[in-house]
Design an enzyme around this catalytic site. Structure first.
Site, PDB file in Angstrom:
ATOM      1  N   THR A   1      -1.044  -0.135   7.237  1.00  0.00           N
ATOM      2  CA  THR A   1      -1.210  -1.543   7.017  1.00  0.00           C
ATOM      3  C   THR A   1      -0.527  -2.018   8.338  1.00  0.00           C
ATOM      4  OG1 THR A   1      -0.856  -3.238   5.979  1.00  0.00           O
ATOM      5  CG2 THR A   1       0.320  -1.539   5.451  1.00  0.00           C
TER       6      THR A   1
ATOM      7  N   HIS B   1       1.878   8.406  -8.105  1.00  0.00           N
ATOM      8  CA  HIS B   1       2.475   9.597  -8.829  1.00  0.00           C
ATOM      9  C   HIS B   1       1.759  10.803 -10.000  1.00  0.00           C
ATOM     10  CE1 HIS B   1       6.311  11.557  -8.740  1.00  0.00           C
ATOM     11  NE2 HIS B   1       6.856  10.843  -8.471  1.00  0.00           N
TER      12      HIS B   1
END
Length: 492
Positions: free
Chosen positions: A411, A463
């Protein structure tokens, strides 16, 4: 004798045009009750959470009833239109008078479904929409039976092969020219030529298409023509707060409702899907974001050199191109980051291909189409793919297939002058990179403070499958390539 309604009236149901989507909004009807339709003729345009798509009818006959009004969100599988396939037969006695368009809240799908063995059903043809399948016979164009009658919305009648190709994100074959055909950009004779997204833009900006001089091929009005018209007539441009509301609302959404000091905008289409995806991603995947500030002076010099390179002539060369290539190199060196978490199977899915997503802000909302197999592309090929992706998104032509199967996303918030951000993962992906603005800043270079081109990169990752060490390696490798772009060669 009364005609058998189970064989006379065929029901066309809302198909799944996006592989797994549950609803779509009817943007525009191209036909009305009483209009004659032919097999393969486009009857309406719908918008899903992923794209705007035109739907062809798989029957010959006369439109009997439109079940929903424009702007209505309809569940997949609900009947949206019924067609009288035996218009010459006497009509059965109706149980109750039916209006030209049923109320939006009317229950759909109440009629008898078409019987495949029905003698009135078209022979040798299968519906051509995604989720329906397609036969070889359905790819042949049928000639139109005469010109449209006055008052009938003249819609495009593309070949079934072209519709299927568009659904799959492929280039559609060019149809053979025929004088009787009306271009799909002209819904009725005598009206200005413009594609549906351009018409939507003109409506939002209050521009009359009839007053615009077209510059596109074959006299088609383009987005640039509409914007030029608004620049020439400032009084026609909406107030900034109104324009912001229009841009924020998805195409085809109901008009914002102003009440006193507030404006309420219905949440539909792309905005609704984006909101659901971001909430699901934010509260499912534990996000970690790491940052690095890097001197990209050499990369910016390489951008200028590539613009003058004859092998890159005619291609869009910008910093995003080299950032994308650098990320692909970093993924090649750390392939474990190109993965997904399968909650149901409790597995980590390592992907040996990279479908590189590029977040694009469009009038319909935020879209994330991806470049298929970006890891296999040369720099010129990557430049071509990026250029096509951006232009297609801006024109509102991004297909559902182009937004499926992404593995990693970029992005570019730097185009808005933003230094960096903490991007949320695209659902199903393990990492997303935010690229900040490139600015001239004081930087210690070879022991001296000098003005250098500097940017900040932010990498968010899941994560559950990417630990801090792996995420840090990917970000460090990316920064190293942008600082010394010769590593595009030595590390590739």
């Amino acid at each position: 004798m009364t005609a058998d309604t189970s064989t006379r009236y065929r029901e066309f149901k809302m198909p799944d045009v996006g592989e797994g989507l549950t609803e779509a909004e009817i943007l525009k009807w191209y036909v009305q009750p009483g209009d004659t339709v032919t097999d393969g003729q486009v009857v309406c345009e719908v918008e899903t959470a992923k794209a705007a798509v035109e739907l062809p009818i798989p029957y010959d006959g006369v439109v009997h009833e439109l079940r929903f009004e424009e702007g209505t969100t309809v569940d997949v599988g609900a009947t949206i239109i019924t067609v009288d396939v035996a218009p010459g037969s006497p009509a059965p006695e109706p149980a109750a008078a039916a209006g030209p368009v049923a109320a939006a809240g009317e229950a759909a799908g109440s009629g008898t479904p078409a019987d495949p063995a029905d003698p009135a059903a078209p022979k040798g043809r299968q519906p051509v929409l995604v989720g329906y399948g397609v036969s070889e016979a359905s790819t042949k164009r049928r000639p139109r039976r005469g010109t449209p009658v006055p008052g009938q919305a003249a819609a495009a009648e593309p070949a079934a092969a072209a519709i299927q190709a568009e659904m799959n994100g492929q280039a559609a074959p060019a149809p053979a020219p025929a004088p009787a055909l009306v271009p799909d950009t002209e819904p009725a004779p005598g009206r200005p030529l413009a594609k549906p997204p351009v018409r939507k833009l003109a409506r939002d900006l209050g521009v009359d298409l009839a007053t615009i001089t077209p510059t596109g091929p074959d006299g088609i009005i383009t987005r640039e023509d509409v914007h030029a018209a608004t620049a020439q007539a400032p009084s026609a441009v909406p107030a900034p707060e109104t324009l912001a509301a229009v841009v924020a609302a998805p195409a085809g959404a109901a008009a914002p409702v102003a009440a006193g000091r507030e404006t309420r905008i219905p949440v539909k289409g792309v905005r609704k899907a984006t909101a659901a995806a971001m909430v699901g991603s934010a509260f499912t995947a534990p996000h970690v974001t790491e940052f690095v500030t890097v001197d990209v002076t050499r990369t910016m010099k390489l951008v200028e050199e590539l613009k003058a390179d004859k092998d890159m002539a005619g291609l869009r060369v910008n910093p995003l191109l080299l950032v994308a290539k650098a990320l692909l190199v970093a993924i090649k060196r750390n392939p474990e980051i190109n993965a997904a978490w399968d909650e149901a199977a409790q597995e980590i899915v390592l992907k040996h291909y990279v479908n590189l997503g590029i977040a694009a802000a469009t009038p319909r909302g935020l879209l994330v189409p991806n470049i298929k197999d970006a890891h296999d592309k040369t720099l010129p090929q990557l430049a071509v793919a990026l250029g096509e992706l951006v232009s297609t998104a801006r024109e509102g032509r991004t297909t559902p297939a182009a937004m499926q199967g992404g593995t990693v996303t970029i992005t570019n918030v730097g185009v808005f002058g933003i230094d960096t951000g903490t991007p949320i993962l695209n659902p199903g992906e393990s990492a997303i990179l935010a690229v900040g603005a490139i600015k001239l800043q004081p930087w210690v270079h070879k022991g001296k403070v000098k003005a250098r081109q500097v940017t900040t990169l932010a990498l968010s990752f899941d994560h559950r499958l990417v630990d801090g060490e792996l995420g840090s390696r990917v970000l460090a490798d990316l920064a190293a390539v942008l600082e010394q772009p010769k590593r595009l060669i030595t590390w590739a």
